[in-house]
Design a protein around this motif. Structure first.
Motif, PDB file in Angstrom:
ATOM      1  N   ALA A  16     131.659  38.909  82.583  1.00 31.79           N
ATOM      2  CA  ALA A  16     130.975  39.194  81.317  1.00 31.79           C
ATOM      3  C   ALA A  16     130.517  37.902  80.648  1.00 31.79           C
ATOM      4  O   ALA A  16     131.215  36.882  80.691  1.00 31.79           O
ATOM      5  CB  ALA A  16     131.902  39.967  80.378  1.00 31.79           C
ATOM      6  N   ILE A  17     129.342  37.934  80.038  1.00 34.27           N
ATOM      7  CA  ILE A  17     128.772  36.745  79.394  1.00 34.27           C
ATOM      8  C   ILE A  17     128.179  37.118  78.045  1.00 34.27           C
ATOM      9  O   ILE A  17     127.828  38.267  77.796  1.00 34.27           O
ATOM     10  CB  ILE A  17     127.683  36.079  80.262  1.00 34.27           C
ATOM     11  N   MET A  18     128.043  36.093  77.172  1.00 30.82           N
ATOM     12  CA  MET A  18     127.492  36.331  75.843  1.00 30.82           C
ATOM     13  C   MET A  18     127.097  35.008  75.204  1.00 30.82           C
ATOM     14  O   MET A  18     127.798  34.002  75.359  1.00 30.82           O
ATOM     15  CB  MET A  18     128.541  37.043  74.970  1.00 30.82           C
ATOM     16  N   VAL A  30     132.209  33.321  78.482  1.00 32.26           N
ATOM     17  CA  VAL A  30     132.259  33.916  79.820  1.00 32.26           C
ATOM     18  C   VAL A  30     133.687  34.377  80.091  1.00 32.26           C
ATOM     19  O   VAL A  30     134.637  33.619  79.882  1.00 32.26           O
ATOM     20  CB  VAL A  30     131.818  32.910  80.906  1.00 32.26           C
ATOM     21  N   ALA A  31     133.819  35.626  80.575  1.00 32.76           N
ATOM     22  CA  ALA A  31     135.146  36.202  80.838  1.00 32.76           C
ATOM     23  C   ALA A  31     135.223  36.714  82.268  1.00 32.76           C
ATOM     24  O   ALA A  31     134.223  37.142  82.857  1.00 32.76           O
ATOM     25  CB  ALA A  31     135.431  37.333  79.858  1.00 32.76           C
ATOM     26  N   MET A  62     131.276  42.360  76.293  1.00 27.37           N
ATOM     27  CA  MET A  62     131.586  41.654  75.051  1.00 27.37           C
ATOM     28  C   MET A  62     130.430  41.868  74.080  1.00 27.37           C
ATOM     29  O   MET A  62     129.261  41.818  74.486  1.00 27.37           O
ATOM     30  CB  MET A  62     131.784  40.158  75.304  1.00 27.37           C
ATOM     31  N   VAL A  63     130.759  42.104  72.812  1.00 25.13           N
ATOM     32  CA  VAL A  63     129.745  42.408  71.799  1.00 25.13           C
ATOM     33  C   VAL A  63     130.048  41.613  70.532  1.00 25.13           C
ATOM     34  O   VAL A  63     131.143  41.730  69.961  1.00 25.13           O
ATOM     35  CB  VAL A  63     129.720  43.915  71.461  1.00 25.13           C
ATOM     36  N   GLN A  64     129.085  40.827  70.078  1.00 26.17           N
ATOM     37  CA  GLN A  64     129.256  40.067  68.844  1.00 26.17           C
ATOM     38  C   GLN A  64     129.202  40.994  67.639  1.00 26.17           C
ATOM     39  O   GLN A  64     128.406  41.936  67.592  1.00 26.17           O
ATOM     40  CB  GLN A  64     128.153  39.010  68.722  1.00 26.17           C
ATOM     41  N   ALA A  73     135.669  42.961  72.823  1.00 25.16           N
ATOM     42  CA  ALA A  73     135.621  42.847  74.281  1.00 25.16           C
ATOM     43  C   ALA A  73     136.538  43.880  74.921  1.00 25.16           C
ATOM     44  O   ALA A  73     137.587  44.233  74.361  1.00 25.16           O
ATOM     45  CB  ALA A  73     136.042  41.446  74.731  1.00 25.16           C
ATOM     46  N   THR A  74     136.124  44.354  76.091  1.00 26.86           N
ATOM     47  CA  THR A  74     137.045  45.154  76.895  1.00 26.86           C
ATOM     48  C   THR A  74     137.986  44.225  77.653  1.00 26.86           C
ATOM     49  O   THR A  74     137.640  43.093  77.990  1.00 26.86           O
ATOM     50  CB  THR A  74     136.297  46.038  77.913  1.00 26.86           C
ATOM     51  N   GLN A  75     139.177  44.731  77.916  1.00 20.40           N
ATOM     52  CA  GLN A  75     140.147  44.056  78.767  1.00 20.40           C
ATOM     53  C   GLN A  75     140.838  45.095  79.647  1.00 20.40           C
ATOM     54  O   GLN A  75     140.808  46.289  79.362  1.00 20.40           O
ATOM     55  CB  GLN A  75     141.207  43.325  77.938  1.00 20.40           C
TER      56      GLN A  75
END
Length: 333
Positions: A16-18, A30-31, A62-64, A73-75
């Motif tokens: 995931a990136i943002m 980045v996750a 991920m969402v700001q 963010a999801t985990q």
């Protein structure tokens, strides 16, 4: 067009990136999709790295939260797609790094978003689950749902959470548009419109072609946006359609595990960027509605990409998952 890799870092199974920007602060985040870190890189300080969390991971989205450096963010979206323990967390910026609170458990939620309400009173929540339950990773007999509700940032909760009267198999794609969202799955492409003063959630089918991911851009410069879609779940096909979802072109089955997708303006015209995670594992710039392409990088296996601008320069951020590499490319137009 020239792409120069100006930064790289190691991150196992990066996904995931943002871009995370507010006031004078500016980061890329980045996750990993495994039990690995989430990193924030300071764009004002030569990509200086901060660990957002060290070892939870399993992050798909991920969402700001607008107007802040905070994000959702999801985990725990693991193992694979058998993700009953998936949750959403809120990361609150404290001036140095981020403090975490748990919003709640959201089993199998692969993509989610928060959308501003029409009256400015808060945010709608949309969550797309890839399945409703699973016996094992390959079990798709209980299709996913589209969950909606209201995100309350003050209480850090999703209220009035309920599923729409609709089941979607193998949801993978989600794209926020202007006033609505596009959601994809085996059943095709759907338009989701949030409630207004006199209407509840509206869900309309736009295409019945099995679709993994979707993006839009005016690739042929005709004044209307076209759609680039990855066809089939993590599919091997690419399709370009016009604004009414009539097919313009479709690739051969030569892009296995299609995954990374972006569309928008680079310089004075629109392009698509696409990458796939098997076979050649290329990252490419798509330059026409006939799927003509320019190689950006090879043997990277990108999971997600996005483009951002900083100090007059355009950059491409790519989570090169199969190479376990976070990469930033300077784009010379």
């Amino acid at each position: 067009m020239k792409f120069d890799k100006i930064f790289k870092d190691d991150l196992d199974h990066c996904y995931a990136i943002m871009r995370l920007q507010h006031d004078d602060k500016d980061y890329i985040v980045v996750a990993s999709e495994e039990k690995k870190p989430c990193y924030a890189y300071d764009l004002n300080n030569d990509f200086a790295r901060t660990t957002v969390w060290p070892d939870v991971g399993g992050t798909m989205t991920m969402v700001q939260i607008p107007g802040t450096l905070n994000f959702l963010a999801t985990q725990r979206f693991y193992p694979g797609f058998n993700s009953a323990a998936c949750r959403i967390v809120k990361e609150t910026f404290n001036g140095t790094d981020w403090d975490q609170t748990i919003v709640g458990d959201f089993p199998y939620v692969h993509r989610f978003d928060i959308l501003p309400k029409y009256d400015g009173s808060g945010y709608w929540y949309v969550g797309c689950s890839i399945a409703n339950s699973k016996k094992d990773t390959d079990d798709w007999t209980d299709p996913g749902k589209v969950w909606v509700g209201e995100y309350n940032d003050a209480t850090e909760t999703v209220d009035d959470l309920h599923a729409l009267d609709f089941r979607l198999t193998k949801n993978h794609g989600y794209k926020r548009m202007d006033g609505y969202s596009l959601i994809t799955g085996v059943q095709g492409i759907f338009k989701l419109v949030p409630p207004t003063a006199d209407k509840d959630w509206q869900l309309t089918q736009l295409s019945d072609v099995e679709t993994s991911d979707i993006f839009s851009a005016d690739i042929n410069q005709d004044g209307e946006e076209e759609y680039l879609t990855i066809e089939g779940f993590h599919g091997p096909y690419l399709r370009v359609s016009d604004h009414n979802f009539n097919t313009i072109s479709r690739s051969e089955a030569d892009t296995p595990f299609g995954h990374a997708i972006w569309g928008g303006k680079l310089g004075d015209r629109d392009y698509f960027i696409f990458g796939w995670r098997a076979g050649k594992q290329n990252l490419e710039l798509i330059t026409s509605d006939k799927l003509d392409a320019q190689l950006i990088d090879e043997k990277m296996g990108p999971s997600n990409v996005t483009v951002y601008n900083k100090n007059g320069q355009t950059y491409l951020l790519s989570a090169n998952r199969e190479a376990n590499q976070v990469a930033v490319y300077a784009i010379n137009l």
